[in-house]
Design a protein around this motif. Structure first.
Motif, PDB file in Angstrom:
ATOM      1  N   TYR A 132       0.842  -1.200   0.000  1.00 48.31           N
ATOM      2  CA  TYR A 132       0.000   0.000   0.000  1.00 48.31           C
ATOM      3  C   TYR A 132       0.879   1.253   0.000  1.00 48.31           C
ATOM      4  CZ  TYR A 132      -3.761  -3.205   1.285  1.00 48.31           C
ATOM      5  OH  TYR A 132      -4.666  -4.237   1.297  1.00 48.31           O
ATOM      6  N   TYR A 133       0.415   2.264  -0.702  1.00 46.40           N
ATOM      7  CA  TYR A 133       1.222   3.466  -0.927  1.00 46.40           C
ATOM      8  C   TYR A 133       0.500   4.756  -0.531  1.00 46.40           C
ATOM      9  CZ  TYR A 133       4.834   6.116  -3.507  1.00 46.40           C
ATOM     10  OH  TYR A 133       5.875   6.936  -3.878  1.00 46.40           O
ATOM     11  N   ASP A 134      -0.754   4.647  -0.109  1.00 51.07           N
ATOM     12  CA  ASP A 134      -1.592   5.842   0.075  1.00 51.07           C
ATOM     13  C   ASP A 134      -1.001   6.888   1.014  1.00 51.07           C
ATOM     14  OD1 ASP A 134      -4.596   4.881  -1.067  1.00 51.07           O
ATOM     15  OD2 ASP A 134      -3.215   3.300  -0.457  1.00 51.07           O
ATOM     16  N   PRO A 135      -0.426   6.529   2.164  1.00 55.72           N
ATOM     17  CA  PRO A 135       0.097   7.571   3.052  1.00 55.72           C
ATOM     18  C   PRO A 135       1.404   8.180   2.533  1.00 55.72           C
ATOM     19  CG  PRO A 135      -0.460   5.578   4.265  1.00 55.72           C
ATOM     20  CD  PRO A 135      -0.399   5.221   2.816  1.00 55.72           C
ATOM     21  N   HIS A 136       1.326   8.793   1.382  1.00 58.10           N
ATOM     22  CA  HIS A 136       2.440   9.493   0.748  1.00 58.10           C
ATOM     23  C   HIS A 136       1.934  10.849   0.271  1.00 58.10           C
ATOM     24  CE1 HIS A 136       4.790   5.781   0.594  1.00 58.10           C
ATOM     25  NE2 HIS A 136       5.803   6.466   0.116  1.00 58.10           N
ATOM     26  N   LYS A 147     -12.238  14.614   6.701  1.00 60.25           N
ATOM     27  CA  LYS A 147     -13.051  15.185   7.769  1.00 60.25           C
ATOM     28  C   LYS A 147     -12.342  16.411   8.337  1.00 60.25           C
ATOM     29  CE  LYS A 147     -14.912  10.626   8.915  1.00 60.25           C
ATOM     30  NZ  LYS A 147     -15.073   9.578   9.942  1.00 60.25           N
ATOM     31  N   PRO A 148     -13.107  17.410   8.787  1.00 56.99           N
ATOM     32  CA  PRO A 148     -12.499  18.646   9.279  1.00 56.99           C
ATOM     33  C   PRO A 148     -11.493  18.448  10.405  1.00 56.99           C
ATOM     34  CG  PRO A 148     -14.868  18.917   9.003  1.00 56.99           C
ATOM     35  CD  PRO A 148     -14.581  17.458   8.808  1.00 56.99           C
ATOM     36  N   ASN A 149     -11.741  17.468  11.264  1.00 52.42           N
ATOM     37  CA  ASN A 149     -10.865  17.260  12.418  1.00 52.42           C
ATOM     38  C   ASN A 149      -9.827  16.166  12.181  1.00 52.42           C
ATOM     39  OD1 ASN A 149     -12.673  15.173  12.333  1.00 52.42           O
ATOM     40  ND2 ASN A 149     -12.929  15.021  14.560  1.00 52.42           N
ATOM     41  N   LEU A 150      -9.667  15.734  10.932  1.00 53.52           N
ATOM     42  CA  LEU A 150      -8.749  14.642  10.602  1.00 53.52           C
ATOM     43  C   LEU A 150      -7.708  15.132   9.599  1.00 53.52           C
ATOM     44  CD1 LEU A 150      -8.345  11.562  11.181  1.00 53.52           C
ATOM     45  CD2 LEU A 150      -9.584  11.137   9.054  1.00 53.52           C
ATOM     46  N   GLU A 151      -6.432  15.014   9.984  1.00 53.31           N
ATOM     47  CA  GLU A 151      -5.369  15.373   9.042  1.00 53.31           C
ATOM     48  C   GLU A 151      -5.456  14.469   7.812  1.00 53.31           C
ATOM     49  OE1 GLU A 151      -3.160  17.711   9.063  1.00 53.31           O
ATOM     50  OE2 GLU A 151      -3.577  18.536  11.049  1.00 53.31           O
ATOM     51  N   PRO A 152      -5.198  15.002   6.605  1.00 54.01           N
ATOM     52  CA  PRO A 152      -5.279  14.173   5.391  1.00 54.01           C
ATOM     53  C   PRO A 152      -4.386  12.939   5.459  1.00 54.01           C
ATOM     54  CG  PRO A 152      -5.184  16.489   4.803  1.00 54.01           C
ATOM     55  CD  PRO A 152      -4.958  16.416   6.284  1.00 54.01           C
ATOM     56  N   TYR A 153      -3.203  13.072   6.043  1.00 54.27           N
ATOM     57  CA  TYR A 153      -2.316  11.908   6.182  1.00 54.27           C
ATOM     58  C   TYR A 153      -2.984  10.826   7.023  1.00 54.27           C
ATOM     59  CZ  TYR A 153       1.898   9.186   7.322  1.00 54.27           C
ATOM     60  OH  TYR A 153       2.818   8.177   7.479  1.00 54.27           O
ATOM     61  N   ASP A 154      -3.606  11.240   8.137  1.00 67.70           N
ATOM     62  CA  ASP A 154      -4.298  10.276   8.987  1.00 67.70           C
ATOM     63  C   ASP A 154      -5.503   9.671   8.272  1.00 67.70           C
ATOM     64  OD1 ASP A 154      -2.500  10.712  11.033  1.00 67.70           O
ATOM     65  OD2 ASP A 154      -3.684  12.307  11.938  1.00 67.70           O
ATOM     66  N   GLY A 155      -6.156  10.478   7.416  1.00 71.98           N
ATOM     67  CA  GLY A 155      -7.254   9.958   6.615  1.00 71.98           C
ATOM     68  C   GLY A 155      -6.786   8.853   5.678  1.00 71.98           C
ATOM     69  N   PHE A 192       7.191  15.695   9.282  1.00 67.39           N
ATOM     70  CA  PHE A 192       6.229  16.791   9.200  1.00 67.39           C
ATOM     71  C   PHE A 192       6.867  18.080   9.710  1.00 67.39           C
ATOM     72  CE2 PHE A 192       3.702  12.963   9.152  1.00 67.39           C
ATOM     73  CZ  PHE A 192       2.763  13.231   8.165  1.00 67.39           C
ATOM     74  N   GLY A 193       8.053  18.370   9.150  1.00 65.11           N
ATOM     75  CA  GLY A 193       8.733  19.620   9.456  1.00 65.11           C
ATOM     76  C   GLY A 193       9.651  19.588  10.656  1.00 65.11           C
ATOM     77  N   GLU A 194       9.809  18.415  11.305  1.00 67.40           N
ATOM     78  CA  GLU A 194      10.602  18.362  12.538  1.00 67.40           C
ATOM     79  C   GLU A 194      12.046  18.838  12.326  1.00 67.40           C
ATOM     80  OE1 GLU A 194       7.572  14.956  12.869  1.00 67.40           O
ATOM     81  OE2 GLU A 194       8.795  15.904  11.299  1.00 67.40           O
ATOM     82  N   HIS A 195      12.634  18.496  11.201  1.00 67.67           N
ATOM     83  CA  HIS A 195      14.011  18.893  10.903  1.00 67.67           C
ATOM     84  C   HIS A 195      14.078  19.657   9.579  1.00 67.67           C
ATOM     85  CE1 HIS A 195      15.813  16.503  14.192  1.00 67.67           C
ATOM     86  NE2 HIS A 195      14.826  15.655  13.943  1.00 67.67           N
ATOM     87  N   GLY A 196      13.015  20.362   9.273  1.00 68.37           N
ATOM     88  CA  GLY A 196      12.994  21.159   8.053  1.00 68.37           C
ATOM     89  C   GLY A 196      12.601  20.388   6.814  1.00 68.37           C
ATOM     90  N   VAL A 207      12.275  10.234  12.570  1.00 65.54           N
ATOM     91  CA  VAL A 207      10.974  10.412  11.926  1.00 65.54           C
ATOM     92  C   VAL A 207      10.974   9.844  10.512  1.00 65.54           C
ATOM     93  CG1 VAL A 207      10.217  12.383  13.290  1.00 65.54           C
ATOM     94  CG2 VAL A 207      11.593  12.771  11.232  1.00 65.54           C
ATOM     95  N   ASN A 208      12.143   9.804   9.875  1.00 67.59           N
ATOM     96  CA  ASN A 208      12.261   9.255   8.528  1.00 67.59           C
ATOM     97  C   ASN A 208      12.428   7.737   8.516  1.00 67.59           C
ATOM     98  OD1 ASN A 208      13.754  12.023   8.753  1.00 67.59           O
ATOM     99  ND2 ASN A 208      13.093  11.953   6.626  1.00 67.59           N
ATOM    100  N   LEU A 209      12.873   7.190   9.639  1.00 73.86           N
ATOM    101  CA  LEU A 209      13.292   5.782   9.664  1.00 73.86           C
ATOM    102  C   LEU A 209      12.434   4.869  10.535  1.00 73.86           C
ATOM    103  CD1 LEU A 209      17.145   6.337  10.072  1.00 73.86           C
ATOM    104  CD2 LEU A 209      15.895   5.997   7.935  1.00 73.86           C
ATOM    105  N   HIS A 210      11.825   5.398  11.579  1.00 70.62           N
ATOM    106  CA  HIS A 210      11.074   4.559  12.525  1.00 70.62           C
ATOM    107  C   HIS A 210       9.804   4.052  11.856  1.00 70.62           C
ATOM    108  CE1 HIS A 210       9.054   4.076  16.709  1.00 70.62           C
ATOM    109  NE2 HIS A 210       9.665   2.974  16.333  1.00 70.62           N
TER     110      HIS A 210
END
Length: 340
Positions: A132-136, A147-155, A192-196, A207-210
């Motif tokens: 599966y590739y959707d969370p990209h 949904k308004p209260n749901l981040e697109p990535y989480d969706g 998500f912007g943690e290290h630019g 965040v990139n590897l875990h």
């Protein structure tokens, strides 16, 4: 996914070898580091025939083999089709204004294809890879998951979750749950912007590897168990072979985790990771990292050392405070790399 993980054993500190889809899957399927198998970036070259793959080994043992992939970066031209009787990589109708490396299929289409094949395999031993590739990026979940209260990535994650459930429901209906090893693993993390950085590719921070990684089988794998030791994606290959009693290829630097899955003590080990994407794309420094339970050393123009126990988000570079630790980690990183 949570319920499946609860039915099996989850590795809490699983790390990818590279934050890129193609080389990461080559490492999963061969048990080799990128420098060993030679695929270091997406779309650059193909996995050669010198290293046996999981699919090839299962095929040699009489299993029917099939893969259903959701992204062009795993197209058969990149070598991962070796050993598969069926390799479904059709990206369907694509717009010419998009780049091939952006072509993908949604999770429900991939699941439809996988279930159609599995229907003919109920009485046969099979090895099946469903990707599966959707969370990209770009994050664009189906309408029902916007949904308004749901981040697109989480969706997108929630959408994939429903498709995993379709697979699990099929195994239950086919009465195969008790006879099937299920391995769930991510190929890289997401920033998500943690290290630019937003997305993944350039860096080798946690965040990139875990990644999520768990094994489930009601008769073989303990349920509701979590293992804290550092493990690597390259370890999937020897672990699966060990569980099935298949002989691994010679010279693997990866290790079987079967002793941990069987309830034994799993020793901690350092994890190696790299990214050459920034060098290949922009001429920036290659990134390499060595990660232990406490320390993370990142080799770059300005080396970094993080105390993972006290700074899990890797916010403070303590290399000036811990020069001896940094020197030791750099030496181990060089030794690991040169051994590949």
């Amino acid at each position: 996914l949570d319920s499946l993980a609860a039915r099996g054993t989850l590795f809490e500190d699983a790390l990818a070898q590279v934050p890129l889809t193609t080389p990461s899957h080559c490492s999963i399927m061969t048990g080799r580091y990128p420098r060993e198998h030679g695929v270091r970036d997406n779309g650059a070259n193909a996995l050669g025939p010198s290293h046996p793959t999981l699919a090839g080994i299962f095929k040699e043992h009489g299993y029917d083999t099939a893969a259903f992939v959701a992204s062009f970066v795993l197209d058969s031209r990149f070598g991962l089709e070796r050993g598969f009787d069926t390799y479904s990589d059709d990206m369907g109708e694509v717009a010419f204004k998009t780049q091939p490396l952006e072509w993908q299929q949604p999770a429900d289409v991939v699941t439809d294809r996988a279930l159609a094949w599995l229907e003919g395999e109920k009485d046969r031993p099979f090895f099946c890879w469903v990707h599966y590739y959707d969370p990209h990026q770009p994050y664009a979940p189906p309408p029902a998951f916007r949904k308004p209260n749901l981040e697109p990535y989480d969706g997108e994650l929630a959408f994939v979750d429903t498709q995993v459930k379709r697979l699990l429901d099929w195994f239950e209906a086919a009465k195969l749950t008790g006879r099937t090893l299920i391995v769930v693993v991510g190929d890289h993390g997401e920033a998500f912007g943690e290290h630019g950085e937003n997305g993944h590719s350039n860096f080798v921070y946690d965040v990139n590897l875990h990644v999520p990684m768990f094994f489930s089988h009601p008769a073989v794998i303990p349920a509701a168990k979590r293992l804290p030791a550092i493990v690597e994606l390259v370890d999937v290959f020897p672990t699966v072979l060990d569980l099935f009693g298949f002989k691994p290829p010679a010279g693997l630097m990866s290790r079987s985790l079967a002793v941990g899955l069987a309830g034994g003590k799993l020793q901690d080990a350092a994890s190696y990771s790299e990214s050459e994407f920034s060098f290949n794309s922009f001429g920036w420094a290659e990134q390499r990292a060595l990660t232990t339970t406490q320390w993370k050393y990142v080799s770059s123009v300005k080396p970094e050392l993080f105390d993972r126990l006290n700074d899990p988000r890797e916010r403070e570079n303590v290399i000036a405070k811990q020069p001896k630790v940094a020197a030791k980690m750099l030496a181990e990183l060089k030794a690991r790399y040169e051994a590949m």
